[in-house]
Design an enzyme around this catalytic site. Structure first.
Site, PDB file in Angstrom:
ATOM      1  N   HIS A 183       0.833  -1.203   0.000  1.00 23.44           N
ATOM      2  CA  HIS A 183       0.000   0.000   0.000  1.00 23.44           C
ATOM      3  C   HIS A 183       0.867   1.252   0.000  1.00 23.44           C
ATOM      4  O   HIS A 183       2.020   1.201   0.399  1.00 23.44           O
ATOM      5  CB  HIS A 183      -0.803   0.096   1.301  1.00 23.44           C
ATOM      6  N   TYR A 184       0.249   2.381  -0.381  1.00 21.99           N
ATOM      7  CA  TYR A 184       0.816   3.654   0.053  1.00 21.99           C
ATOM      8  C   TYR A 184      -0.187   4.314   0.987  1.00 21.99           C
ATOM      9  O   TYR A 184      -1.387   4.028   0.938  1.00 21.99           O
ATOM     10  CB  TYR A 184       1.238   4.566  -1.091  1.00 21.99           C
ATOM     11  N   THR A 185       0.350   5.186   1.864  1.00 18.96           N
ATOM     12  CA  THR A 185      -0.515   5.784   2.885  1.00 18.96           C
ATOM     13  C   THR A 185      -1.319   6.963   2.356  1.00 18.96           C
ATOM     14  O   THR A 185      -2.391   7.253   2.872  1.00 18.96           O
ATOM     15  CB  THR A 185       0.335   6.309   4.054  1.00 18.96           C
ATOM     16  N   GLU A 240       2.538  -0.863   4.549  1.00 13.65           N
ATOM     17  CA  GLU A 240       2.235   0.509   4.106  1.00 13.65           C
ATOM     18  C   GLU A 240       3.526   1.260   3.814  1.00 13.65           C
ATOM     19  O   GLU A 240       4.473   1.208   4.601  1.00 13.65           O
ATOM     20  CB  GLU A 240       1.481   1.278   5.202  1.00 13.65           C
ATOM     21  N   ASP A 242      -3.483   2.035  -4.957  1.00 15.44           N
ATOM     22  CA  ASP A 242      -2.133   2.006  -4.397  1.00 15.44           C
ATOM     23  C   ASP A 242      -1.496   0.631  -4.548  1.00 15.44           C
ATOM     24  O   ASP A 242      -2.230  -0.361  -4.636  1.00 15.44           O
ATOM     25  CB  ASP A 242      -2.155   2.437  -2.913  1.00 15.44           C
ATOM     26  N   HIS A 277      -2.464  -3.340  -3.458  1.00 12.35           N
ATOM     27  CA  HIS A 277      -3.824  -3.171  -2.935  1.00 12.35           C
ATOM     28  C   HIS A 277      -4.806  -3.020  -4.108  1.00 12.35           C
ATOM     29  O   HIS A 277      -5.905  -3.565  -4.087  1.00 12.35           O
ATOM     30  CB  HIS A 277      -3.864  -1.941  -2.012  1.00 12.35           C
TER      31      HIS A 277
HETATM   32 ZN   LIG Z   1      -4.022   0.489   0.461  1.00 13.62          ZN
END
Ligand SMILES: [Zn+2]
Length: 238
Positions: free
Chosen positions: A30-32, A95, A146, A136
């Site tokens: 993921h990225y935040t 993340e 993401d 994700h």
């Molecule tokens: Zn995500």
């Protein structure tokens, strides 16, 4: 544990038990999309947010563990990959502190730490194969985007930490065949409509052909066929 990887502990209360006591066989990246890692850790630890992840890696490469790998973190939400619907029970969530509106390429220090963490997890967990390290967006077409078009999947694949299609042949564009190969690889449309499948095409391109636009093309067909033939989503441990 990799000797040069320090993992800081900052436990979050946001976790549960892996349903059915399953052993994780996937990793979701993921990225935040937040301003800072501090903000992200706060959100991932706030009981009211009801979200979390096992690890967060900040821009400078600092790795913080929020949830024990044996527990079920709340990072994936609605979606599926292959036959798996309860992604949180089956996966480890990582993340990356990254805001897509603020930058393009990921920081090299961050990717270097991610590689070390993935090496460490894969060494300890033989159930997780490189093709089960997914975005994700892969498991939630139309809903999630993401870790985005700048995430270095190809670089990771060169270290055995991901997969990447090579020597692609153009094949005739055919939606029926695209759906067959996309499903065989692991993608699921949120609904079996043209819109649902266009969402799948979009997230597939986001990861494998980020410059591709417009209608289904021979290069899309070549890549999805290569992925499906080389990494059909077949599990023998579920
Ligand atoms: Zn995500």
């Amino acid at each position: 544990m990799a000797s040069d990887l320090n993992i800081f502990q900052q436990p979050s209360p946001n976790f549960g038990i892996r349903r059915g006591g399953v052993i994780p066989s996937m990793i979701v990246l993921h990225y935040t999309a937040m301003k800072s890692s501090k903000d992200a850790i706060q959100r991932l630890s706030d009981p009211k947010s009801e979200v979390s992840a096992h690890y967060l890696i900040d821009e400078a490469g600092k790795v913080t563990q929020l949830v024990d790998e044996q527990k079920r973190a709340w990072h994936a939400g609605q979606g599926c990959w292959g036959e798996i619907n309860d992604i949180n029970s089956y996966s480890i969530g990582i993340e990356l502190d990254y805001c897509p509106s603020a930058k393009c390429n990921f920081d090299e220090r961050q990717i270097s730490s991610l590689e070390k963490l993935l090496f460490d997890i894969l060494k300890r967990r033989s159930e997780i194969r490189p093709e089960f390290i997914i975005a994700h967006s892969d498991m939630a077409p139309g809903r999630k985007f993401d870790p985005g078009m700048y995430f270095p999947w190809k670089k990771l694949s060169q270290k055995g930490l991901s997969i990447w299609p090579e020597n692609i042949l153009d094949l005739a564009a055919d939606w029926g065949k695209f759906k067959y190969h996309a499903e065989r690889f692991g993608y699921r449309a949120s609904c079996d409509t043209f819109g649902g499948w266009t969402d799948v095409l979009d997230v597939f391109r986001l990861r494998f052909l980020p410059k591709q636009e417009g209608k289904l093309s021979p290069v899309d067909m070549g890549v999805i066929t290569y992925l499906s033939n080389n990494w059909p989503n077949i599990r023998n441990n579920d």
